[in-house]
Design a protein around this motif. Sequence first.
Motif, PDB file in Angstrom:
ATOM      1  N   LYS A 146       0.845  -1.189   0.000  1.00 32.85           N
ATOM      2  CA  LYS A 146       0.000   0.000   0.000  1.00 32.85           C
ATOM      3  C   LYS A 146       0.886   1.247   0.000  1.00 32.85           C
ATOM      4  O   LYS A 146       2.021   1.222   0.473  1.00 32.85           O
ATOM      5  CB  LYS A 146      -0.898   0.023   1.246  1.00 32.85           C
ATOM      6  CG  LYS A 146      -1.902  -1.117   1.293  1.00 32.85           C
ATOM      7  CD  LYS A 146      -2.757  -1.029   2.553  1.00 32.85           C
ATOM      8  CE  LYS A 146      -3.823  -2.104   2.559  1.00 32.85           C
ATOM      9  NZ  LYS A 146      -3.284  -3.436   2.797  1.00 32.85           N
ATOM     10  N   PHE A 147       0.324   2.332  -0.516  1.00 33.23           N
ATOM     11  CA  PHE A 147       1.094   3.573  -0.544  1.00 33.23           C
ATOM     12  C   PHE A 147       1.405   4.079   0.860  1.00 33.23           C
ATOM     13  O   PHE A 147       2.403   4.764   1.063  1.00 33.23           O
ATOM     14  CB  PHE A 147       0.380   4.635  -1.382  1.00 33.23           C
ATOM     15  CG  PHE A 147       0.458   4.338  -2.856  1.00 33.23           C
ATOM     16  CD1 PHE A 147       1.663   4.426  -3.549  1.00 33.23           C
ATOM     17  CD2 PHE A 147      -0.668   3.935  -3.548  1.00 33.23           C
ATOM     18  CE1 PHE A 147       1.752   4.128  -4.897  1.00 33.23           C
ATOM     19  CE2 PHE A 147      -0.597   3.633  -4.904  1.00 33.23           C
ATOM     20  CZ  PHE A 147       0.614   3.731  -5.579  1.00 33.23           C
ATOM     21  N   THR A 148       0.584   3.714   1.862  1.00 35.40           N
ATOM     22  CA  THR A 148       0.893   4.103   3.245  1.00 35.40           C
ATOM     23  C   THR A 148       2.198   3.461   3.716  1.00 35.40           C
ATOM     24  O   THR A 148       2.924   4.052   4.512  1.00 35.40           O
ATOM     25  CB  THR A 148      -0.255   3.732   4.198  1.00 35.40           C
ATOM     26  OG1 THR A 148      -0.594   2.356   4.019  1.00 35.40           O
ATOM     27  CG2 THR A 148      -1.482   4.609   3.969  1.00 35.40           C
ATOM     28  N   ASP A 149       2.504   2.260   3.211  1.00 36.29           N
ATOM     29  CA  ASP A 149       3.779   1.613   3.532  1.00 36.29           C
ATOM     30  C   ASP A 149       4.944   2.428   2.973  1.00 36.29           C
ATOM     31  O   ASP A 149       5.957   2.643   3.653  1.00 36.29           O
ATOM     32  CB  ASP A 149       3.840   0.193   2.951  1.00 36.29           C
ATOM     33  CG  ASP A 149       2.774  -0.733   3.510  1.00 36.29           C
ATOM     34  OD1 ASP A 149       2.525  -0.691   4.728  1.00 36.29           O
ATOM     35  OD2 ASP A 149       2.195  -1.505   2.722  1.00 36.29           O
ATOM     36  N   ILE A 150       4.791   2.871   1.733  1.00 37.29           N
ATOM     37  CA  ILE A 150       5.851   3.642   1.070  1.00 37.29           C
ATOM     38  C   ILE A 150       6.043   4.980   1.781  1.00 37.29           C
ATOM     39  O   ILE A 150       7.177   5.432   1.984  1.00 37.29           O
ATOM     40  CB  ILE A 150       5.509   3.851  -0.423  1.00 37.29           C
ATOM     41  CG1 ILE A 150       5.189   2.519  -1.124  1.00 37.29           C
ATOM     42  CG2 ILE A 150       6.637   4.611  -1.131  1.00 37.29           C
ATOM     43  CD1 ILE A 150       6.187   1.404  -0.921  1.00 37.29           C
ATOM     44  N   GLU A 151       4.931   5.612   2.197  1.00 36.51           N
ATOM     45  CA  GLU A 151       5.020   6.867   2.956  1.00 36.51           C
ATOM     46  C   GLU A 151       5.791   6.669   4.254  1.00 36.51           C
ATOM     47  O   GLU A 151       6.601   7.518   4.632  1.00 36.51           O
ATOM     48  CB  GLU A 151       3.624   7.394   3.285  1.00 36.51           C
ATOM     49  CG  GLU A 151       2.866   7.966   2.113  1.00 36.51           C
ATOM     50  CD  GLU A 151       1.483   8.439   2.555  1.00 36.51           C
ATOM     51  OE1 GLU A 151       1.399   9.318   3.442  1.00 36.51           O
ATOM     52  OE2 GLU A 151       0.494   7.918   2.019  1.00 36.51           O
ATOM     53  N   ALA A 152       5.526   5.561   4.941  1.00 37.89           N
ATOM     54  CA  ALA A 152       6.232   5.273   6.197  1.00 37.89           C
ATOM     55  C   ALA A 152       7.727   5.113   5.936  1.00 37.89           C
ATOM     56  O   ALA A 152       8.555   5.635   6.696  1.00 37.89           O
ATOM     57  CB  ALA A 152       5.663   4.023   6.855  1.00 37.89           C
ATOM     58  N   ALA A 153       8.079   4.388   4.884  1.00 31.37           N
ATOM     59  CA  ALA A 153       9.492   4.211   4.531  1.00 31.37           C
ATOM     60  C   ALA A 153      10.144   5.563   4.268  1.00 31.37           C
ATOM     61  O   ALA A 153      11.216   5.858   4.809  1.00 31.37           O
ATOM     62  CB  ALA A 153       9.624   3.301   3.308  1.00 31.37           C
ATOM     63  N   ASN A 154       9.493   6.376   3.448  1.00 26.80           N
ATOM     64  CA  ASN A 154      10.048   7.696   3.131  1.00 26.80           C
ATOM     65  C   ASN A 154      10.213   8.535   4.386  1.00 26.80           C
ATOM     66  O   ASN A 154      11.224   9.222   4.561  1.00 26.80           O
ATOM     67  CB  ASN A 154       9.157   8.417   2.115  1.00 26.80           C
ATOM     68  CG  ASN A 154       9.184   7.752   0.744  1.00 26.80           C
ATOM     69  OD1 ASN A 154      10.119   7.043   0.399  1.00 26.80           O
ATOM     70  ND2 ASN A 154       8.135   7.973  -0.026  1.00 26.80           N
ATOM     71  N   GLY A 155       9.246   8.463   5.299  1.00 27.70           N
ATOM     72  CA  GLY A 155       9.315   9.211   6.547  1.00 27.70           C
ATOM     73  C   GLY A 155      10.461   8.766   7.441  1.00 27.70           C
ATOM     74  O   GLY A 155      10.973   9.548   8.242  1.00 27.70           O
ATOM     75  N   ALA A 156      10.858   7.508   7.310  1.00 30.88           N
ATOM     76  CA  ALA A 156      11.974   6.968   8.089  1.00 30.88           C
ATOM     77  C   ALA A 156      13.315   7.135   7.377  1.00 30.88           C
ATOM     78  O   ALA A 156      14.356   6.737   7.907  1.00 30.88           O
ATOM     79  CB  ALA A 156      11.735   5.488   8.396  1.00 30.88           C
ATOM     80  N   GLY A 157      13.286   7.680   6.177  1.00 36.72           N
ATOM     81  CA  GLY A 157      14.524   7.926   5.446  1.00 36.72           C
ATOM     82  C   GLY A 157      15.070   6.728   4.690  1.00 36.72           C
ATOM     83  O   GLY A 157      16.272   6.659   4.420  1.00 36.72           O
ATOM     84  N   ILE A 158      14.188   5.771   4.358  1.00 33.93           N
ATOM     85  CA  ILE A 158      14.619   4.626   3.547  1.00 33.93           C
ATOM     86  C   ILE A 158      13.737   4.545   2.307  1.00 33.93           C
ATOM     87  O   ILE A 158      12.672   5.163   2.235  1.00 33.93           O
ATOM     88  CB  ILE A 158      14.570   3.293   4.345  1.00 33.93           C
ATOM     89  CG1 ILE A 158      13.143   2.949   4.775  1.00 33.93           C
ATOM     90  CG2 ILE A 158      15.523   3.364   5.534  1.00 33.93           C
ATOM     91  CD1 ILE A 158      12.998   1.563   5.387  1.00 33.93           C
TER      92      ILE A 158
END
Length: 168
Positions: A135-147
């Motif tokens: 899900k795009f929420t997963d990708i947002e979480a990754a981006n927010g964590a800097g990965i």
Amino acid sequence: MNRPAVFFDRDGVLNEDTGYLYEQANFKWTAGAREAVKSVNDAGYFAFVVTNQSGVARGLYKEADIGALHIWMSEELAKIGAHIDAFEYCPHHPEGSIELYRTSCTCRKPEPGMITKIMNRFPVDSARSFLIGDKFTDIEAANGAGIRGYLFEGPNLQHFVNSHLSTG
């Protein structure tokens, strides 16, 4: 010494998303999922699971049920020589029916809290790490964590992981 990591979403990535899964009887690995974890292990990466579990906040199951399922998953992975280094889950939901879990938090994806919590506990090389979600929420979480975050849409998780291990 820092090591790269692969953060796996659970439902929809490691297993088929059947909605509010907490029983091993209803668990079905996605194609290549166990082998994908082994590939990550063999490449020297950490393997982590980060999963929203709002079924707890909704009163559908308990945190102990999540723990039991994750123990079972670990036992199944061990049969092929694979392992998960850590499981993190978020039991919260702002509209939950169980007051204890009815909250907006920083661990529920798309927030990066589960990822950053693991990165604070383990020596993770964030520049070489990535998350695989459905899900795009997963990708947002990754981006927010800097990965980096990659969207998995099937059909085989091992092939997908191997294509990113070689580049990531």
